[in-house]
Design a protein around this motif. Sequence first.
Motif, PDB file in Angstrom:
ATOM      1  N   GLY A 283       0.791  -1.211   0.000  1.00 35.39           N
ATOM      2  CA  GLY A 283       0.000   0.000   0.000  1.00 35.39           C
ATOM      3  C   GLY A 283       0.829   1.269   0.000  1.00 35.39           C
TER       4      GLY A 283
ATOM      5  N   VAL B  35       0.078   5.733  -1.394  1.00 32.68           N
ATOM      6  CA  VAL B  35      -0.835   6.654  -2.065  1.00 32.68           C
ATOM      7  C   VAL B  35      -0.098   7.518  -3.080  1.00 32.68           C
ATOM      8  CG1 VAL B  35      -2.441   8.598  -1.733  1.00 32.68           C
ATOM      9  CG2 VAL B  35      -2.435   6.678  -0.114  1.00 32.68           C
TER      10      VAL B  35
ATOM     11  N   VAL C  43      -1.775  -1.303  -3.777  1.00 30.07           N
ATOM     12  CA  VAL C  43      -3.050  -0.919  -3.174  1.00 30.07           C
ATOM     13  C   VAL C  43      -3.051   0.576  -2.863  1.00 30.07           C
ATOM     14  CG1 VAL C  43      -4.641  -1.329  -1.254  1.00 30.07           C
ATOM     15  CG2 VAL C  43      -3.221  -3.211  -2.118  1.00 30.07           C
ATOM     16  N   ASN C  44      -4.140   1.263  -3.214  1.00 29.54           N
ATOM     17  CA  ASN C  44      -4.315   2.672  -2.867  1.00 29.54           C
ATOM     18  C   ASN C  44      -5.750   2.879  -2.427  1.00 29.54           C
ATOM     19  OD1 ASN C  44      -4.744   5.454  -2.770  1.00 29.54           O
ATOM     20  ND2 ASN C  44      -3.588   5.889  -4.634  1.00 29.54           N
ATOM     21  N   ASN C  45      -5.956   3.181  -1.148  1.00 30.60           N
ATOM     22  CA  ASN C  45      -7.292   3.418  -0.604  1.00 30.60           C
ATOM     23  C   ASN C  45      -7.257   4.603   0.347  1.00 30.60           C
ATOM     24  OD1 ASN C  45      -9.844   2.468  -1.113  1.00 30.60           O
ATOM     25  ND2 ASN C  45      -9.757   0.731   0.276  1.00 30.60           N
ATOM     26  N   ASN C  46      -6.609   5.667  -0.127  1.00 28.12           N
ATOM     27  CA  ASN C  46      -6.445   6.887   0.649  1.00 28.12           C
ATOM     28  C   ASN C  46      -5.813   6.555   2.006  1.00 28.12           C
ATOM     29  OD1 ASN C  46      -6.500   9.660   1.071  1.00 28.12           O
ATOM     30  ND2 ASN C  46      -8.618   9.875   0.454  1.00 28.12           N
TER      31      ASN C  46
ATOM     32  N   SER D 268      -6.628   4.819   4.459  1.00 26.69           N
ATOM     33  CA  SER D 268      -6.777   3.446   4.957  1.00 26.69           C
ATOM     34  C   SER D 268      -6.026   2.449   4.081  1.00 26.69           C
ATOM     35  CB  SER D 268      -8.261   3.061   5.028  1.00 26.69           C
ATOM     36  OG  SER D 268      -8.832   3.058   3.737  1.00 26.69           O
ATOM     37  N   THR D 269      -5.056   2.922   3.320  1.00 24.78           N
ATOM     38  CA  THR D 269      -4.342   2.078   2.370  1.00 24.78           C
ATOM     39  C   THR D 269      -3.609   0.918   3.036  1.00 24.78           C
ATOM     40  OG1 THR D 269      -4.115   3.772   0.655  1.00 24.78           O
ATOM     41  CG2 THR D 269      -2.380   2.107   0.769  1.00 24.78           C
TER      42      THR D 269
ATOM     43  N   SER E 105      -5.965  -1.649   4.222  1.00 26.62           N
ATOM     44  CA  SER E 105      -6.597  -2.307   3.074  1.00 26.62           C
ATOM     45  C   SER E 105      -5.678  -3.392   2.516  1.00 26.62           C
ATOM     46  CB  SER E 105      -6.925  -1.284   1.985  1.00 26.62           C
ATOM     47  OG  SER E 105      -7.908  -0.364   2.429  1.00 26.62           O
TER      48      SER E 105
ATOM     49  N   LEU F 146     -14.063  -4.203   5.874  1.00 27.21           N
ATOM     50  CA  LEU F 146     -13.728  -3.034   5.054  1.00 27.21           C
ATOM     51  C   LEU F 146     -15.051  -2.492   4.539  1.00 27.21           C
ATOM     52  CD1 LEU F 146     -10.944  -2.777   2.316  1.00 27.21           C
ATOM     53  CD2 LEU F 146     -13.073  -1.485   2.249  1.00 27.21           C
TER      54      LEU F 146
ATOM     55  N   THR G  26     -17.349   0.929   2.928  1.00 33.31           N
ATOM     56  CA  THR G  26     -17.327   2.209   2.226  1.00 33.31           C
ATOM     57  C   THR G  26     -18.563   2.998   2.656  1.00 33.31           C
ATOM     58  OG1 THR G  26     -18.399   1.209   0.296  1.00 33.31           O
ATOM     59  CG2 THR G  26     -16.001   1.307   0.290  1.00 33.31           C
TER      60      THR G  26
ATOM     61  N   ALA H 260     -13.182   4.752   2.624  1.00 36.95           N
ATOM     62  CA  ALA H 260     -12.955   3.366   3.026  1.00 36.95           C
ATOM     63  C   ALA H 260     -12.563   3.338   4.487  1.00 36.95           C
ATOM     64  CB  ALA H 260     -11.883   2.707   2.170  1.00 36.95           C
TER      65      ALA H 260
END
Length: 397
Positions: free
Chosen positions: A52, A54, A78-81, A83-84, A87, A250, A252, A388
């Motif tokens: 992960g 960003v 992985v990129n989930n802002n 929470s990366t 995640s 997880l 959203t 997320a």
Amino acid sequence: MSKHAVVAGVGMIPFRKPGQSDPYAVMGANATRLALEDAGLAYDKIQQAYVGYVYGDSTCGQAALYKVGVTGIPIVNVNNNCSTGSSALFLARQAVESGAVECALALGFEFMQPGPLKSAWTDREAAMVEFTNIAAPMVQDAIEAGVPRALTLFGGAGREHMQRYGTKLETFARIRAKASRHAANNPLAVFRTVVTEDDVMAEKVMWPGVMTRSMACPPTCGAAAAIVCTEAFAKKHNLRTDVRILAQSLTTDVAPSFEPPSMIGLVGFHMAEAGAQAVYEQAGVGPSDIQVCELHDCFAQNELLSYESLGFARTGEAEKMVLDGDNTYGGKVVVNPSGGLLSKGHPLGATGLAQCYELTRQIRGSAGPTQVEGAQLGLQHNLGLGGACVVTLYGRG
């Protein structure tokens, strides 16, 4: 044997201020080596990796892990802002529990720039345009004053809590002071100077009546990693099995995040609430069973909101939890014994795995001066706007 994934090894490097860290690939490789060393496992036993970050180009995960070994395994970036990191952990845990692999690596790192978060792209519509459009009428004073976006969103949520429930600005200062006392015992924290509530209130005002400077976490650079595997794999390779992921979700955003318009809804309260409830139901426990929690205190305001979304306090009663000391040692639940993001800073891709590092050591009983006595269950909350939220429950094997 248990179906729960075992956390066999964790590693974390000290976080650093922007401009003072190694390159991202070096940080990621070093955190991975520390996790492998902690587990007592060779890299060629890792079957999949989830990495992960960003702020970086494609295949940064490969660039970091190739420094550890070139073994041909699948590496998923992985990129989930914000929470990366968690995640990446969610995907690694899911791969193990589904039977796709026996052992997976979750790695998170970030090479941050100084100053407030900003998009790397200016030639296209921002991913969070809907959030900012909904928020605009509620925080017009902050927008006109040029307050940074993240501070506007979380500060606006904190102000909404103050307006609804009478929460005082000093309560957020008290949360920041608590974080500093915890961080004083954590050698991996960036900011270890103990401050008082009065110190925090006397700082530079970022938004009048809403936030002072250290109520916001700073950007930092860093990396952390975790190795998760099946119990059978752990026993086959003589790995420790004393920490397990008992439940994880997880989530959203849900409809109430946006309608009716609310700053508290926009910053992820409802998805955190849903995620926490899902985890409690999976594990058959409740918030009163948790002894230690690492939650997403990107702002002191969000820590207070999270007491309510995670069920540690009833809606509108989080201030009482703070005033009663139920968020620290000797209270109901020790929140952010590491000092949290407010003291470690927030290297986006690394944050969730840094929380995993701390809670794994807490459940092992090896957290040293930050140890929470008798820690049996540890809850992790990692939030990314956009949105997320990953909630993870750790327990003894």
